[in-house]
Design a protein around this motif. Structure first.
Motif, PDB file in Angstrom:
ATOM      1  N   ALA A 262     -19.519  -7.941 -64.778  1.00  0.00           N
ATOM      2  CA  ALA A 262     -19.779  -8.787 -65.949  1.00  0.00           C
ATOM      3  C   ALA A 262     -20.317  -7.960 -67.108  1.00  0.00           C
ATOM      4  O   ALA A 262     -19.934  -8.175 -68.272  1.00  0.00           O
ATOM      5  N   ARG A 263     -21.204  -7.020 -66.793  1.00  0.00           N
ATOM      6  CA  ARG A 263     -21.767  -6.173 -67.852  1.00  0.00           C
ATOM      7  C   ARG A 263     -20.683  -5.299 -68.490  1.00  0.00           C
ATOM      8  O   ARG A 263     -20.627  -5.142 -69.713  1.00  0.00           O
ATOM      9  N   TYR A 264     -19.811  -4.733 -67.659  1.00  0.00           N
ATOM     10  CA  TYR A 264     -18.713  -3.919 -68.195  1.00  0.00           C
ATOM     11  C   TYR A 264     -17.730  -4.776 -68.982  1.00  0.00           C
ATOM     12  O   TYR A 264     -17.229  -4.353 -70.035  1.00  0.00           O
ATOM     13  N   SER A 292     -24.954   4.530 -60.683  1.00  0.00           N
ATOM     14  CA  SER A 292     -26.082   5.365 -61.070  1.00  0.00           C
ATOM     15  C   SER A 292     -27.353   4.529 -61.086  1.00  0.00           C
ATOM     16  O   SER A 292     -27.310   3.308 -60.923  1.00  0.00           O
ATOM     17  N   ASP A 293     -28.481   5.190 -61.288  1.00  0.00           N
ATOM     18  CA  ASP A 293     -29.758   4.470 -61.340  1.00  0.00           C
ATOM     19  C   ASP A 293     -29.778   3.423 -62.453  1.00  0.00           C
ATOM     20  O   ASP A 293     -30.477   2.410 -62.359  1.00  0.00           O
ATOM     21  N   SER A 294     -28.985   3.663 -63.490  1.00  0.00           N
ATOM     22  CA  SER A 294     -28.933   2.724 -64.612  1.00  0.00           C
ATOM     23  C   SER A 294     -27.831   1.678 -64.440  1.00  0.00           C
ATOM     24  O   SER A 294     -27.577   0.877 -65.342  1.00  0.00           O
TER      25      SER A 294
END
Length: 316
Positions: A262-264, A292-294
């Motif tokens: 959803a963010r992408y 990744s951590d983010s």
């Protein structure tokens, strides 16, 4: 010992090489684009009229194998704050520029830093020319500069160099002698294809009967590959090189969390999948990505290494 040549640029290529440097009985050569004209790299390129070293720097740190490789990576990727004087510059770029002055050449800097950092493998620029990338868009708009190409709300027709760009001789030799040639991972039009549109490079790839592999991007890139399928990626490679440029395509098959998707999607980026059309190449689906951590989707160096080793085993 198998000779593997990888063409690309950017962080995707670095992720691949971080894993591939661990393959036993393999000699890895990275052929890296020098068309980047943004950020610290672009400022140095314009001020000193030298090829872009940013992608080279990323590859150097990815292939480093000294005991202090982690510290060296932090130093080479450190970026000064601000915008004036050294502000905004990557320390690694400044070190590279200093090494060019000390050794007297772009290749001298690569070779010296490779020794200092314990690089396992060989790093070569695709050209030593200061080349500017152009893109012709579907509506006829002409865009100058690698950094500007993905910023347009348009579809890329093709990319090219206006000036004559000479291939680096050692890069051609590496391609002719390769047992395996890999395209990617990286931005299709601004990292991978800039290598292929240099006269001599596609010919060297075509003339070598070894297998050619394309590691496809996991996600589409806004402004560059909007709506692209896996097949569209290969068609773009073909359009800029020769018919049937890949014998095998490796595509990500890892399931991504719904919130990540959803963010992408909010940024206009979606997973690259097959459109189901006829293919002249084999397709391998592998779980290639990690978060990744983010929460960014990144290719897993270890997964890439395993896939390449699997390919090499099939060659034996």
């Amino acid at each position: 010992m198998k000779k593997i040549v990888v063409l690309g640029g950017g962080t995707g290529l670095s992720s691949m090489l971080a894993g591939m440097k661990k393959i036993p009985d393999a000699q890895v050569t990275a052929i890296v684009t020098v068309a980047d004209d943004g950020g610290s790299t672009g400022r140095i390129r314009n001020a000193y009229n030298v090829p872009a070293m940013g992608d080279i720097r990323h590859v150097l740190t990815a292939m480093a194998q000294t005991e202090n490789a982690g510290i060296l990576q932090q130093l080479m990727n450190y970026r000064f704050e601000g915008q004036e004087d050294v502000g905004g510059h990557s320390l690694g770029n400044l070190i590279f520029l200093a090494m060019m002055d000390i050794t007297g050449s772009f290749m001298g800097a690569i070779e010296s830093l490779s020794r200092v950092m314990g690089v396992r493998g060989t790093i070569l620029p695709c050209t030593l020319d200061v080349a500017t990338l152009y893109a012709l868009m579907a509506d006829g708009t002409l865009v100058r500069g690698e950094k500007n190409i993905p910023t347009r709300d348009n579809a890329i027709e093709h990319v090219y160099y206006q000036q004559d760009v000479q291939p680096y001789t050692q890069a051609l030799e590496a391609l002719r002698e390769a047992d395996l040639i890999i395209y990617g991972i990286g931005s299709l039009y601004t990292s991978v294809i800039p290598n292929l549109i240099i006269p001599g490079i596609p010919e060297a790839i075509y003339d070598n009967p070894c297998p050619k592999i394309y590691f496809c991007n996991a996600m589409s890139q806004p402004g560059e590959t909007d709506g692209y399928s896996m097949e569209d990626h290969v068609r773009a490679l073909e359009k800029h090189s020769f018919k049937n440029p890949a014998d095998l395509v490796v595509i990500n098959d890892a399931t991504l969390p719904a919130d990540v998707l959803a963010r992408y999607a909010a940024m206009g980026s979606h997973p690259v999948v097959s459109d189901g059309s006829d293919q002249s190449y084999e397709v391998w689906r592998r779980q290639l990505t990690i978060l990744s951590d983010s929460g960014r989707v990144r290719h897993d160096p270890e997964a890439v290494r395993q896939a390449v080793q699997e390919i090499l085993e099939e060659l034996d």
